[in-house]
Design an enzyme around this catalytic site. Structure first.
Site, PDB file in Angstrom:
ATOM      1  CB  CYS A 206      -0.875   0.023   1.248  1.00 37.82           C
ATOM      2  SG  CYS A 206      -2.563  -0.506   0.965  1.00 37.82           S
TER       3      CYS A 206
ATOM      4  CG  ASP B 266      -9.372  -7.329  22.936  1.00 35.29           C
ATOM      5  OD1 ASP B 266      -8.978  -8.399  23.451  1.00 35.29           O
ATOM      6  OD2 ASP B 266      -9.023  -6.210  23.351  1.00 35.29           O
TER       7      ASP B 266
END
Lengths: 157, 157, 157, 157, 157, 157
Positions: F76, F128
């Site tokens: 990227c 999470d």
């Protein structure tokens, strides 16, 4: 020869060798504050209901920054952290925000810098989110308030 | 609906869209200070000759941190910086250290946060290098002192 | 008061204190997949001979990202990792790619998030390398498949 | 099947599992050099008095980079470091600069890569600060000179 | 007063102000090499068939590191990069590996440091993957070979 | 020779050269979801009053991760972002959470990967914070839904 732990005998900056220090549970707490105009504080408190994202954003930024302490402070030791908490309280008396951080680890060196870094970045994040409405804010009173674990034992400001 | 630029109408934290802002040359300056015991200041000033590494280390940490601002402050825009300068001056009057940062860019948004982040991390680095000899230090008086470029024009504290 | 471990009694996000947890060997495995057009899969498989760099690049990105988990997931604990493996298998049946990650550590908390992060970034890297030929790809089925070590013992999906 | 530790039986790059290795005190040293024109070296040595910031800057960059080794080298294990020292000495004989790094940890794997990374980034930082006056510089002779701790015992180049 | 661009009149390290420089297309190329034992080279070349992951891993690490240059080299300017290529060629004559990097941007400052950083980290990654079989490797001959764009025009080593 | 833009004629992974592409305003949107047990969703919705920190934390993690895309996805391009918004909506129908990201820039390449990375890390952060109460969650349906700017014009899924 320097009496400063972070300079060697030639005056060179260095990471202190902590390899001989005992591995103990350690904790540190630090505080700081952002002073702002009463109108700015009022805006945040109004905005707190129902979402509270100014304060939540700054608390989270503080927690994440504490984990980056060794990347930011050149001579800090990288170490695992077992807990980081950053709490921000609006305070009409200042007027402004009180910021408090508590960090814990089990390791060979203390975590004051992690607590101070958490406080500092939380203050900067508050500043960033409020600067469009208040150019004259000031960050201050950042200091360690308590420390425990390690050779030097517990300490309270 | 909030009047705070960093909250949307639902109170959600967001990066402000700067895509329509003009690309202009921008600058910002910020200051801060580390207060310490006179003995601590004396040690650093003694250690400065001949190497000066306490101050040089903290200045460099400030410069490097300014470049990480967008990674540290959640809603800051990543942007190229054309200049970052951090200068630290020992000050017997405080006693302590005065920290000054100046940041420049050519872009769509201001660089106050970069200047403030440079000041903050420079202060924390001084603290880290001196904490073994002085537990009671305090970081404070961190604020923007000047800003230029962009729609709101120049501003001086 | 919340039953969610990552919120304190005031609803504030926090890093759970793992300081009292035993240090044990821990492992976690996670999987995920990238769905793509059969022609896209064919291009990669053809490209695999002789160099295989699409898959090798994505596997490596997954390994590197697993090491950045604590910097990416706000309330994750930074911890040393003793092993990270990310494996990608082309699958004609999907059609697409199966991604599998296995992470090991010796520490006070589990490594599911590290395994999931490795899988996620590996999927994103595949997407990045293939998006010029296939706009309609989809990442999915990301979940933990096995976990061992720690108070809660072993677990298999 | 490969004899290379970082490739699995399918030729896939992997982090070696160090989970079974003993936790021991480990150290590594590495060196390297920047070759430059004698005039460039003279400029730095003149500039050293009184501030010495070219060398101090490069030493600090080396220390900070050593702490980022696991983020830079894909298959390196993240691990806490108990000490990092980078020392740069101007050398008229080269002419140029000798760079030396020493890294210590208590862990399951060695720290050669951390020492080599510290040396490499210190050399690159010297190069960056001097490239405006000297286009023809060269970095070289980067190698491990000593290693101790771990299964393979001590080793000296 | 120093003739070194990265020191101010007080000898302080600083980021050069590039704000007045023209925005032009710029490119830089750099090379380096890893010297190893002929047996080590043979192992990699054997391992190359069919997967080639030692070289692919090091090339990718070089590309990713080039993007981190401004975070690693203290006084480098952060800038967007339009292309990064790192190519590694085994060379029986050395014996070892030749590493070549090419970086392009459109901006106010050159990209030599990005090319050099890509080469350096690629060399370190080769070293890391081969160090278990060859302790005596050496990284060297890292230099800029070509540069174009900007006030100083094109330059070739 | 490969038809894949990210492989060169030798099959080597590379960053595509975007230096010749026009600088235009670009935007991309992406979505994804976290599937969980209805009880888990109920816990979050209850916890939302009054603080909402599970969702606010994940949204912020998504925004911050979008800014790290070029560091996470190997090929990227690093680029400044003018806006990043991540929005999470609880959805009883799934049951679970819908995640939506919108990213804007003015540059030479698109921002789909930034939007996808924001979605992915927001999903991982939800995971999470909820994994202690729900082991069987699954992340999926991550895809680009809209894209504008650049040579290929606008596109909608």
């Amino acid at each position: 020869m320097s009496e400063l732990s972070h300079l060697d005998s030639a005056g060179r900056a260095r990471m202190v060798d902590v390899g001989d220090k005992p591995i103990t549970r350690r904790a540190a707490e630090a505080v700081g504050q952002l002073l702002c105009a009463p109108e700015t504080l009022a805006l945040v408190k109004a905005g707190e209901a129902p979402k509270g994202n100014v304060i939540a954003t700054a608390e989270l930024a503080g927690v994440m920054a504490a984990k980056q302490t060794a990347a930011l402070i050149p001579l800090c030791h990288p170490l695992p952290l077992s807990q980081v908490v950053v709490e921000i309280t609006p305070d009409d008396g200042l007027p402004g925000f009180l910021v408090h951080a508590r960090v814990r680890t089990t390791g060979q060196t203390g975590v004051e810098m992690e607590a101070l870094t958490g406080v500092s970045i939380a203050c900067l994040t508050l500043f960033d989110m409020l600067k469009a409405v208040d150019k004259g804010m000031e960050i201050g009173a950042i200091k360690v308030t308590a420390k425990s674990g390690g050779r030097s034992g517990s300490w309270q400001a």
